[in-house]
Motif scaffolding. Structure first.
Motif, mmCIF file in Angstrom:
data_model
loop_
_atom_site.group_PDB
_atom_site.id
_atom_site.type_symbol
_atom_site.label_atom_id
_atom_site.label_comp_id
_atom_site.label_asym_id
_atom_site.label_seq_id
_atom_site.Cartn_x
_atom_site.Cartn_y
_atom_site.Cartn_z
ATOM 1 N N CYS A 183 105.481 7.429 -52.276
ATOM 2 C CA CYS A 183 106.628 6.988 -51.485
ATOM 3 C C CYS A 183 107.315 5.832 -52.192
ATOM 4 C CB CYS A 183 106.193 6.484 -50.103
ATOM 5 S SG CYS A 183 105.394 7.733 -49.101
ATOM 6 N N LYS A 184 108.599 5.680 -51.870
ATOM 7 C CA LYS A 184 109.343 4.537 -52.400
ATOM 8 C C LYS A 184 110.300 4.021 -51.338
ATOM 9 C CE LYS A 184 111.406 1.709 -55.322
ATOM 10 N NZ LYS A 184 110.701 0.525 -55.869
ATOM 11 N N SER A 185 110.234 2.731 -51.123
ATOM 12 C CA SER A 185 111.227 2.058 -50.285
ATOM 13 C C SER A 185 111.863 0.958 -51.114
ATOM 14 C CB SER A 185 110.565 1.390 -49.075
ATOM 15 O OG SER A 185 110.066 2.351 -48.192
ATOM 16 N N TYR A 186 113.142 0.743 -50.907
ATOM 17 C CA TYR A 186 113.791 -0.452 -51.456
ATOM 18 C C TYR A 186 113.861 -1.487 -50.345
ATOM 19 C CZ TYR A 186 115.389 2.307 -55.473
ATOM 20 O OH TYR A 186 115.450 3.080 -56.608
ATOM 21 N N PHE A 187 113.672 -2.729 -50.687
ATOM 22 C CA PHE A 187 113.761 -3.798 -49.693
ATOM 23 C C PHE A 187 114.879 -4.744 -50.099
ATOM 24 C CE2 PHE A 187 109.427 -2.250 -49.515
ATOM 25 C CZ PHE A 187 109.187 -2.164 -48.147
ATOM 26 N N ASN A 188 115.878 -4.870 -49.235
ATOM 27 C CA ASN A 188 116.948 -5.841 -49.468
ATOM 28 C C ASN A 188 117.033 -6.734 -48.240
ATOM 29 O OD1 ASN A 188 117.946 -4.845 -52.018
ATOM 30 N ND2 ASN A 188 118.712 -3.078 -50.886
ATOM 31 N N ASP A 189 116.788 -8.030 -48.431
ATOM 32 C CA ASP A 189 116.804 -8.971 -47.299
ATOM 33 C C ASP A 189 115.985 -8.434 -46.124
ATOM 34 O OD1 ASP A 189 118.517 -10.538 -48.780
ATOM 35 O OD2 ASP A 189 120.300 -9.539 -47.974
ATOM 36 N N GLU A 190 114.754 -8.085 -46.408
ATOM 37 C CA GLU A 190 113.821 -7.613 -45.376
ATOM 38 C C GLU A 190 114.180 -6.230 -44.830
ATOM 39 O OE1 GLU A 190 111.816 -10.436 -43.133
ATOM 40 O OE2 GLU A 190 111.797 -11.382 -45.114
ATOM 41 N N LEU A 226 111.943 7.811 -51.023
ATOM 42 C CA LEU A 226 111.080 8.959 -51.370
ATOM 43 C C LEU A 226 109.928 9.039 -50.367
ATOM 44 C CD1 LEU A 226 110.745 8.556 -55.270
ATOM 45 C CD2 LEU A 226 112.203 10.191 -54.041
ATOM 46 N N PHE A 227 109.597 10.277 -49.978
ATOM 47 C CA PHE A 227 108.581 10.502 -48.950
ATOM 48 C C PHE A 227 107.529 11.488 -49.452
ATOM 49 C CE2 PHE A 227 112.641 9.657 -47.001
ATOM 50 C CZ PHE A 227 112.386 8.823 -45.925
ATOM 51 N N ASP A 228 106.285 11.075 -49.487
ATOM 52 C CA ASP A 228 105.156 11.998 -49.680
ATOM 53 C C ASP A 228 105.371 13.004 -50.816
ATOM 54 O OD1 ASP A 228 103.890 10.759 -47.611
ATOM 55 O OD2 ASP A 228 104.582 12.203 -46.103
ATOM 56 N N ILE A 229 105.692 12.490 -51.990
ATOM 57 C CA ILE A 229 105.912 13.370 -53.144
ATOM 58 C C ILE A 229 104.558 13.753 -53.755
ATOM 59 C CG2 ILE A 229 106.937 13.544 -55.455
ATOM 60 C CD1 ILE A 229 109.120 13.296 -53.388
ATOM 61 N N ASP A 230 104.233 15.034 -53.706
ATOM 62 C CA ASP A 230 103.021 15.569 -54.342
ATOM 63 C C ASP A 230 103.466 16.400 -55.533
ATOM 64 O OD1 ASP A 230 101.211 14.550 -52.462
ATOM 65 O OD2 ASP A 230 101.510 16.280 -51.144
#
Ligand SMILES: Nc1ncnc2c1ncn2[C@@H]1O[C@H](COP(=O)(O)OP(=O)(O)O)[C@@H](O)[C@H]1O
Ligand SMILES: [Mg+2]
Length: 254
Positions: A23-30, A36-40
Motif C-alpha cells: 500500500c501507499k499513502s501520501y501525507f500532506n499536512d496530516e 495504492l491498495f493491497d498490490i500483490d
C-alpha cells in the motif's frame, strides 16, 4: 510472505520483485491520500511487463516504489528476496546505483553535455565499475541504441526520439537488473516512439527485465504481460506467453 535465499520458485523462474498487500499513502499536512491498495505482484527476471491504467491510477507511484525512488507505507516489498524495509540508506543507495535504472518521459538529459558524457554519467560515481571500464561500457551502450555516429553530438542537438535512446543507453550502461520506463514514448511522434520501443525490445531480447508504464495500447503491445491499474488496485494481469524467440522472429518479419 517469507524471504528466501533460493532464487527459483516452483516454476523454475526467478522472482525479482515480490509484493504482498503493498500500500501507499501520501501525507500532506496530516491529510492522508491513499494511492495504492493491497498490490500483490510477482515479477520474474527477464520479464517485459507493461503497466497500464488511466491517469492518476497509481502507475508512476508503483514504479517509483519498485525502483526504490519512494517508500511504500504498508504491506511488503521484496527485491531478490530481501525486504525493502530492512535495507539501510547505504544499501538503498547501492541498489539504486547498480541494480535499477529509470527512463522518464522527459528524457532528463544534460543539454550541453555530449551523448557520450550523458551516457557515462551513472558510471562516474558507480560503486563497483572501475574507471578503466567506463569508456568501453559507454560506447557499448551507445552502440546498443544505434547512436554511435552521434556520440559527440550535444544532447540538445538531437531529435526527441534520439534523446530518448540516449536516456535508454544511460539506463543500460550500469547493466542493471531491471529497467523502469515511465511513459517513454509520451513525448514522441509515433515513428520515434516505435524506434524507442524497438530499442527496449532489443534489451529485453538480450535478457533485461523491463517494466514499462504506458497508457498507449500500441506501446503496451511490446510487453509480454500487462498489468492494469485502476484507482490504485490491480484489476487485470494478463500474460501473452509468447517466447522471446518467437517475438524476435516476428520483429524480423516486420
Ligand atoms: N506527492 C504526492 N502527494 C499527494 N498525492 C500524490 C503525490 N503524487 C501523486 N499523488 C496522487 O497519487 C495518485 C496516483 O498518481 P500517479 O502514481 O502519478 O498516477 P499515474 O502515474 O497513474 O498517472 C494521483 O491521484 C495523484 O494525484
Ligand atoms: Mg504517471
Amino acid at each position: 510472505m517469507t524471504a528466501t535465499n533460493n532464487d527459483f520458485n516452483g516454476n523454475g523462474k526467478s522472482p525479482l520483485i515480490e509484493t504482498s498487500k503493498l500500500c501507499k499513502s501520501y501525507f500532506n499536512d496530516e491529510l492522508e491520500t491513499k494511492v495504492l491498495f493491497d498490490i500483490d505482484l510477482t515479477i520474474n527476471k527477464n520479464e517485459f511487463v507493461g503497466i497500464m491504467g488511466p491517469s492518476g491510477s497509481g502507475k508512476s507511484t508503483l514504479m517509483h516504489i519498485l525502483g526504490f525512488l519512494d517508500h511504500h507505507t504498508g504491506g511488503e516489498y521484496l527485491f531478490h528476496g530481501k525486504h525493502a524495509q530492512e535495507m539501510d540508506e547505504d544499501t538503498l543507495a547501492k541498489v539504486r546505483a547498480t541494480r535499477v535504472s529509470f527512463v522518464f518521459q522527459a528524457f532528463n538529459l544534460l543539454p550541453r553535455a555530449s551523448v557520450l558524457q550523458n551516457v557515462m554519467l551513472p558510471l562516474i560515481y558507480h560503486p563497483t565499475i572501475p574507471a578503466s571500464e567506463r569508456l568501453e561500457r559507454t560506447k557499448k551502450a551507445i552502440e546498443a541504441v544505434d547512436l554511435t555516429d552521434h556520440s559527440d553530438y550535444l544532447s540538445n542537438q538531437l531529435s526527441g526520439g534520439q534523446k530518448q535512446r540516449v536516456a535508454i543507453a544511460r539506463a543500460l550502461v550500469t547493466e542493471p537488473e531491471v529497467i523502469f520506463a515511465d511513459e517513454p514514448t509520451g513525448n514522441l511522434d509515433s515513428a520515434s516512439g516505435i524506434h524507442v520501443m524497438q530499442a527496449l525490445q532489443e534489451l529485453h531480447s538480450n535478457g533485461h527485465t523491463i517494466i514499462l508504464v504506458t497508457h498507449e495500447q500500441a506501446t503496451a503491445e511490446h510487453a509480454d504481460r500487462i498489468i492494469e491499474l485502476f484507482d490504485g488496485r490491480i484489476t487485470k494481469d494478463t500474460s501473452k506467453f509468447k517466447t522471446r524467440k518467437a517475438k524476435k522472429e516476428d520483429s524480423l518479419k516486420k
